[in-house]
Design a protein around this motif. Structure first.
Motif, short mmCIF file in Angstrom:
data_model
loop_
_atom_site.label_atom_id
_atom_site.label_comp_id
_atom_site.label_asym_id
_atom_site.label_seq_id
_atom_site.Cartn_x
_atom_site.Cartn_y
_atom_site.Cartn_z
N TRP A 1 48.60 63.55 -74.17
CA TRP A 1 48.98 62.23 -73.67
C TRP A 1 49.43 61.36 -74.84
N ASP A 2 50.07 60.26 -74.47
CA ASP A 2 50.58 59.32 -75.47
C ASP A 2 49.56 58.20 -75.63
N PRO A 3 48.94 58.04 -76.81
CA PRO A 3 47.93 56.99 -76.98
C PRO A 3 48.48 55.59 -76.72
N ASP A 4 49.78 55.35 -76.98
CA ASP A 4 50.35 54.02 -76.75
C ASP A 4 50.38 53.68 -75.27
N CYS B 1 48.13 54.88 -73.17
CA CYS B 1 46.76 55.04 -72.64
C CYS B 1 45.78 54.12 -73.35
N GLY C 1 45.55 53.11 -76.33
CA GLY C 1 45.18 53.49 -77.68
C GLY C 1 44.13 54.58 -77.79
N THR D 1 42.72 58.06 -78.35
CA THR D 1 43.21 59.28 -79.02
C THR D 1 42.29 60.48 -78.82
N LYS D 2 41.07 60.24 -78.36
CA LYS D 2 40.13 61.35 -78.21
C LYS D 2 39.22 61.07 -77.04
N ASN E 1 41.60 66.06 -78.38
CA ASN E 1 42.49 65.13 -79.06
C ASN E 1 43.74 64.90 -78.23
N HIS E 2 44.41 63.76 -78.44
CA HIS E 2 45.59 63.47 -77.62
C HIS E 2 46.73 64.45 -77.86
N THR E 3 46.64 65.22 -78.95
CA THR E 3 47.67 66.22 -79.22
C THR E 3 47.40 67.53 -78.50
#
Length: 437
Positions: A82-85, A87, A89, A91-92, A124-126
């Motif tokens: 997902w894209d943290p921007d 969501c 912010g 990231t995890k 992680n968001h990646t």
């Protein structure tokens, strides 16, 4: 589920305004695909990165190594991105591991695996996932204990997938980093210390199927202080007492009874310490009961036999009154006495033929005295006849007394030489093993 599969393949997890992180609906779509390996193209393998920290060595005995590991697995989930921007912010996030696909990584050479896995994974968001597991492993290890308690063991842990042939494994950290992390925990843990962790990846093939495996070599070294204090030092003390027992006068003290008591005490010591000694089917430690302790016990038995021989010589003619054979005079009283630097005064030379022809019932007319030689060997003699400190002070017994003292001193030196050589061999071998570590 087909629609969910297509939406996940098209892009990233969806987020809604006011929600911190991906929405429940989009994550539930991932949960629905738990049975499938998380890859858009199933022909592409999933790479699992493995690292572990050796937290404790719980036991090494009878070809079995018991350890406690902190195992950490990393893999890439193509549907958890997902894209943290978008969501807020985030990231995890953490998700229940039972709801997600996870690689079936096992340890191949383990007899028993007691796992306390963390029920959640960190995502992680990646799309990279980390899963921590605590393992108590009972694994087979080819123990080499000949140099115990200065032994170094090299045991292996082989990690790989149990079923999937398209799951690749690789180390998550360098082997040097894994070794450094483990040493920090093992420094104050038990009797073992970590020397190094090495490893390599390879391919295990059965027929047309191939599995990726990664093998770690864990090199551990025993801390010997416990066994030196409880085994070697008490054994050495008993051997020293056995050596000092040679200074007991054989003509007036029952030296044999004293040595038999030492042997009995040494046997009891071995029975008590037996549980501390490791044993395997393919080898015996050098200080085990079949090598080091057995040799020490054999030396004490040899010492007892020497005492029996000397006692028999000293009292050889107490009932028989036999003359000392001529070859004994030449070999013992002349050559061996000169070899060991055993001397007596000129007036103590062997009795003349006139003295030898006296009655067998002749008794000594004055008490014996003792002269100390330069080697601190007591030499009994009398002012009226030859050697009067052996029982009834008979002339013939005096001659046998000299024979007994000379043989006693000779055998004592041989016994010291045997013990010294044996001790030097053991010490040199241990020094070599310690320097190789």
């Amino acid at each position: 589920n087909g629609g969910a599969w297509m939406s996940l393949c098209d892009g990233k997890l969806q987020c809604k305004e006011g929600h911190s992180g991906p929405t429940h609906e989009s994550i539930q779509a991932v949960f629905d695909l738990q049975s499938f390996r998380p890859a858009v193209n199933l022909s592409n393998p999933t790479v699992t990165n493995i690292s572990f920290t050796l937290y404790a060595v719980l036991g090494v005995k009878a070809q079995i190594l018991t350890t406690f590991l902190w195992l950490r697995l990393y893999w890439f989930h193509e549907f958890l991105i997902w894209d943290p921007d978008e969501c807020d912010g985030v990231t995890k996030i953490s998700l229940p591991v039972k709801q997600l696909w996870s690689p079936d990584i096992i340890v191949y050479d383990v007899d028993d695996d007691v796992s306390q896995a963390c029920p959640f994974v960190y995502v992680n968001h990646t799309g990279h996932i980390r899963w921590d597991r605590m393992l108590r492993l009972v694994s087979a290890c080819n123990l080499k204990i000949f140099s115990f308690p200065f032994d170094v063991q090299n045991c292996t842990f082989t990690f790989g997938s149990y079923m999937h042939t398209n799951v690749r494994v690789s180390p998550a950290l360098t082997f040097k980093e894994m070794s450094g992390n483990s040493k920090r925990y093992l420094e104050a843990s038990g009797e073992w210390e970590l020397v190094n962790i090495l490893g390599e990846t390879s391919i295990l093939q059965f027929g047309i199927d191939e599995w990726d495996i990664i093998t770690f070599w864990v090199v551990i070294k025993r801390r010997p202080i416990l066994y030196v204090v409880n085994l070697l030092i008490p054994s050495s003390f008993l051997m020293i007492i056995d050596i000092l027992s040679f200074y007991l006068p054989p003509h007036s003290v029952d030296r044999a009874s004293f040595k038999m008591t030492l042997i009995l005490g040494y046997t009891v010591f071995l029975l008590i310490m037996n549980d501390l000694l490791p044993s395997t089917a393919n080898g015996t430690p050098i200080i085990g009961q079949s090598i080091y302790f057995s040799v020490c016990l054999a030396l004490m038995v040899i010492s007892l036999l020497e005492t029996v021989i000397i006692t028999n010589v000293l009292h050889h003619n107490s009932m028989k009154y036999k003359e000392v054979p001529n070859w004994v005079r030449i070999v013992v009283l002349k050559h061996i006495a000169r070899l060991i630097c055993y001397r007596w005064l000129e007036d103590e030379a062997p009795a003349t033929k006139q003295e030898e022809g006296k009655s067998n019932n002749l008794n000594c007319t004055s008490p014996p005295t003792v002269t100390q030689t330069e080697n601190n060997v007591p030499v009994p003699h009398s002012t009226s006849n030859y050697g009067g400190n052996c029982g009834t002070f008979h002339v013939l017994q005096g001659k046998w007394c000299h024979v007994g003292y000379i043989l006693d001193f000779l055998l004592f030196r041989i016994y010291l030489l045997l013990i010294s050589c044996y001790a030097m061999v053991i010490i040199c071998m241990w020094c070599i093993w310690i320097s190789q570590d």
